[in-house]
Design an enzyme around this catalytic site. Structure first.
Site, mmCIF file in Angstrom:
data_model
loop_
_atom_site.group_PDB
_atom_site.id
_atom_site.type_symbol
_atom_site.label_atom_id
_atom_site.label_comp_id
_atom_site.label_asym_id
_atom_site.label_seq_id
_atom_site.Cartn_x
_atom_site.Cartn_y
_atom_site.Cartn_z
ATOM 1 N N GLU A 182 -0.576 7.354 -12.308
ATOM 2 C CA GLU A 182 -0.786 6.800 -10.976
ATOM 3 C C GLU A 182 -1.678 5.560 -10.981
ATOM 4 O OE1 GLU A 182 1.209 7.613 -8.903
ATOM 5 O OE2 GLU A 182 1.912 9.478 -9.788
ATOM 6 N N ASN A 212 11.405 9.356 -9.708
ATOM 7 C CA ASN A 212 12.486 9.949 -10.478
ATOM 8 C C ASN A 212 13.231 8.857 -11.247
ATOM 9 O OD1 ASN A 212 12.088 12.512 -8.967
ATOM 10 N ND2 ASN A 212 13.024 11.353 -7.295
ATOM 11 N N GLU A 217 6.633 2.357 -7.876
ATOM 12 C CA GLU A 217 7.572 3.332 -8.435
ATOM 13 C C GLU A 217 8.353 2.748 -9.604
ATOM 14 O OE1 GLU A 217 7.163 6.336 -7.473
ATOM 15 O OE2 GLU A 217 5.829 5.701 -5.862
#
Length: 842
Positions: A313, A260, A291
């Site tokens: 990814e 996020n 991340e």
């Protein structure tokens, strides 16, 4: 529930421009639901019809441009918006939304340690609809402005800086344009550590009961965060695109972490309550770096449709390992990737469910099919492909192409074609052809060496089974001649690069695909010595003979990882007896100095060789070998200089125990003689093994839970109770998993992990045929997250026989299987078939 079709999303993206969401969430409405009020400002680019998605407990009201619409028109998760005129519109939705216990949408958790409650969102892939109404697809980016009402004493976190305005009200700064699935909120009485770096507020957060453990590791977590942040700022021309960087470690999180923007959420097992190895700390560091890479690749530039999820990814996986190695003390990350992560990709790529790294868009026609591609191919194989690409292009050209990609598509969306075009703009090499060969194909290539020798030279010919081009390093090794190295030590003679198909810089050597080198043949020849490509590697017979005595004598850990992976693949392919692998581990692991290698080899020996590839009759002998190996490792670490190695050995000694006396004594004394003292993880580990062996009872489990009433204690007790070898315990566990429907995602997983045990196949045999209909019905009732857990952890993995295989094959014909469970069962049944083949081969 209606899934979103790709063609529907494309049509809606051409029809709408979404400018802003104004969202008000009230988290004080009770324990079951929260209030969600959303205003969406959008423009219809032509007259026509569309729909908005929402999954409410109650849809109170909905209005368009001030005109009330009928809430009864909601059809599953879609509310139709008909007869729109071209131009601007305002949609208002007021709903009560249900909290989740499965890690989807707005997850609610009450900490059993102190009875404090926490909530957080996980909106990927289409769970934003569980929190607020949205045009839910990644290429309809918008600004998001949120306000949140929370109980007094709570902290609210989001994608942007949050301001507490009093009376439990929090206002988050409007975001830059984001995809709907990237919106995030976390709230609760967090323990927070805040700082500032590069002019931005940074924070790390966890629930209060974990505060001492976060405090103990805060310096390490923040040091890694700052170091990786600075390294990415050096690599990428685009500055960090958001106004803050928070990392929240949250309970019962399904994934490892979620990218996020400005608020990364992690599973809070990364806040260590018990002792861990340095390799586990490295893994946490890699996830932090992974991340953070997404802030640019995934958040700043986002996929247009889910067929390109691999781009997110694979890039983050590659950058996570590479950047952690460059920027922190964890300089050997690629060893861990090679021995622990890469096999995930190899295994996935050999199953019937394999798919290209970059699947054809038609292969991802809807959101349900998109969920299936979060696997070893999108992560490990994709990262391996990018590592090969960097080796071929050079890092300078690779980063130049990446920076062009960011500049052209920042705060927008991009496709694989855009990515390849931008890489191609930075090099003269044919990146488009590379992409066709590497990203659009399936399966694993196999490279097998053939060695020739003459009086003054030796030659190497590589048999290439597959279609992809490779650029690999060949390592050659000789026996050490100095006495200080020992008789079984090996020394590097030479490393040289070759192309596969075999050539030299795209020019055939001698016209016959053979490489000739001076001198006698080496004792050991290792293909892919730097592990820069993605292929199964085989060894010539003389090299294997050398390795039987000299594997631990190879000087470089990454080379040892390549060799251990080759042995692992040979076992899985039926070419090497599992007992031979175990003998190699028994011989060489006592001398292994790399902790990641030790953990990876022991994990395969335990979970595959001992648990699945060995018959029940032979399992006690195999466990005795593992016990002897781990006891040897424990003896060799009595001086206290290698605590990580000792901890790993202790864990596997517990798991391999066939008699309860020693580990029961450890539990009673609260320590392993010579250390370590038993922390909660080791105590529950021992108690689980004692439960499997029938050497504990409910009274003891309850007493342990009273001493450790934490969330992980609750999970430990559930695991132990399910592992007890009594019909009553098994019946109770089965009812909890498949009938009761109140277990959270984590308690379901813990129960499933305890239920099936290799030693208890006769006791649970009657549950094998029950599994398939019960899991199918459960998945329909509880949805994809529990379906994933049921397929991953509750599958009867130790029922390895022809009847079980037949049952599984029959189950796959059931049309009631939801896609998530079907995919998991397809993979599990193929693994079962492979295990049966390995057993029959030896």
């Amino acid at each position: 529930m209606s899934v979103l079709m790709r063609d529907e999303a494309q049509a809606r993206a051409q029809f709408l421009d979404v400018q802003r969401y104004t969202i008000d969430l009230d988290l004080t409405a009770g324990e079951e639901t929260f209030d969600s009020r959303t205003v969406i400002q959008f423009t219809a680019l032509a007259a026509g019809d569309t729909f908005v998605e929402v999954k409410p407990a109650t849809l109170r009201s909905i209005s368009l441009d001030g005109h009330a619409l009928d809430p009864a028109d909601l059809d599953e998760n879609r509310f139709p918006l008909t007869a729109l005129t071209a131009g601007p519109h305002e949609l208002r939705i007021d709903a009560a939304m249900r909290y989740s216990r499965t890690g989807e949408g707005m997850h609610r958790f009450t900490d059993p340690t102190d009875n404090e409650t926490y909530v957080y969102t996980q909106l990927f892939l289409e769970d934003v609809q569980r929190v607020f109404a949205a045009f839910d697809q990644p290429d309809l980016k918008s600004v998001f402005a949120l306000t949140v009402t929370a109980p007094e004493g709570w902290t609210v976190l989001g994608n942007s800086i949050a301001e507490h305005t009093g009376d439990g009200r929090w206002t988050l700064a409007p975001t830059p344009p984001l995809s709907t699935y990237l919106v995030a909120v976390a709230a609760g009485p967090f323990h927070s550590i805040t700082t500032e770096h590069a002019g931005l507020p940074f924070g790390i957060h966890c629930r209060r009961s974990l505060a001492p453990h976060l405090d103990a590791d805060a310096d390490e977590i923040l040091d890694i965060t700052r170091a990786c942040f600075d390294r990415f700022q050096e690599k990428f021309d685009e500055p960090y695109p958001f106004d803050s960087y928070d990392q929240a470690f949250v309970p019962e999180f399904n994934a490892g972490a979620m990218e996020n923007p400005g608020l990364v959420t992690f599973r809070d097992e990364f806040i260590y309550r018990s002792a861990v190895t340095d390799t586990e700390r490295q893994t946490r560091g890699m996830v932090i770096a992974h991340e953070m890479a997404h802030m640019w690749f995934g958040d700043l530039v986002t996929l247009a449709w889910w067929d390109d999820i691999w781009l997110n990814e694979s890039f983050a996986e590659y950058m996570g390992y590479q950047t952690l190695a460059e920027a922190t003390r964890f300089t050997d990350t690629w060893v861990d990737f090679g021995v622990a992560r890469k096999g995930w990709g190899y295994d996935a790529d050999q199953r019937p469910s394999t798919h290209p790294v970059a699947p054809d868009p038609t292969a991802v026609p809807d959101t349900a099919s998109a969920m299936l591609n979060f696997d070893g191919i999108s992560y490990a194989k994709g990262a391996s492909a990018l590592r090969q690409l960097v080796a071929w292009l050079g890092e300078k050209d690779f980063l130049a192409g990446i920076n062009t990609h960011f500049a052209r598509h920042k705060f927008g969306n991009a496709t694989l074609a855009d990515f390849i075009d931008n890489l191609a703009s930075a090099t003269d090499r044919d990146v488009h052809a590379w992409a066709d060969q590497w990203l659009r194909t399936t399966g694993v290539d196999t490279l097998t060496p053939h060695i020739g020798e003459s009086d003054t030279t030796w030659s190497l010919t590589v048999d290439h089974h597959g279609t992809r081009p490779h650029r690999i390093t060949v390592g050659t090794y000789d026996h050490a001649i100095d006495t200080q190295s020992g008789p079984d030590r090996l020394v590097l003679r030479d490393r040289f690069d070759i192309g596969i198909p075999q050539d030299s810089d795209d020019t055939p050597q001698a016209g016959n695909g053979t490489t000739t080198r001076p001198g006698p043949r080496p004792a050991l020849v290792v293909l892919n010595d730097n592990d820069l490509t993605y292929a199964k590697i085989r060894l010539d017979p003389d090299s294997w003979t050398t390795l039987q005595a000299g594997l631990s004598g190879i000087p470089d850990a990454l080379t040892r990882a390549v060799v251990w992976n080759a042995a692992r693949d040979m076992v899985r392919d039926g070419e090497l007896a599992p007992t031979t692998y175990l003998e190699a581990a028994r011989t060489h692991l006592p001398h292994e100095t790399d902790l990641a290698l030790l953990q990876g080899v022991l994990a395969f020996a335990d979970t595959q060789v001992a648990a699945r590839y060995t018959t029940p009759e032979d399992r006690p002998t195999v466990l005795a070998t593992l016990t002897a190996l781990t006891r040897d490792l424990i003896r060799r670490t009595e001086d206290g200089t290698r605590p990580g190695l000792r901890l790993t050995a202790v864990r596997h000694f517990i798991d391999a125990a066939t008699q309860p006396d020693t580990i029961h004594g450890w539990l009673t004394e609260g320590t392993v003689p010579g250390g370590p003292e038993l922390d909660p993880e080791l105590r529950w580990r021992i108690l689980t093994r004692l439960a499997v062996l029938g050497a504990t009872d409910e009274q003891t489990i309850a007493a342990e839970l009273e001493a450790d009433p934490s969330a992980t204690g609750q999970e430990g007790a559930a695991r132990c109770r399910a592992a007890l070898p009594t019909p009553e315990a098994k019946a109770a566990a089965w009812h909890a998993m498949f009938t009761d429907d109140t277990l959270s995602n984590y308690l379901f997983t813990a129960t499933a992990q305890g239920f099936w045990q290799p030693e208890q196949t006769d006791l649970v045999a009657a549950y094998v045929p029950r599994y398939y209909p019960d899991a199918t019905a459960l998945a329909v009732r509880r949805g994809p997250a529990i379906a994933d857990a049921a397929g991953r952890y509750a599958f009867p993995a130790y029922a390895i026989d022809a009847d079980s295989l037949h049952l599984g094959d029959q189950a796959l014909t059931d049309q009631a299987l939801i896609p998530t469970l079907r995919r998991k069962l397809t993979d599990q049944i193929d693994d079962l078939r492979r295990a049966l083949t390995v057993r029959n081969a030896h």
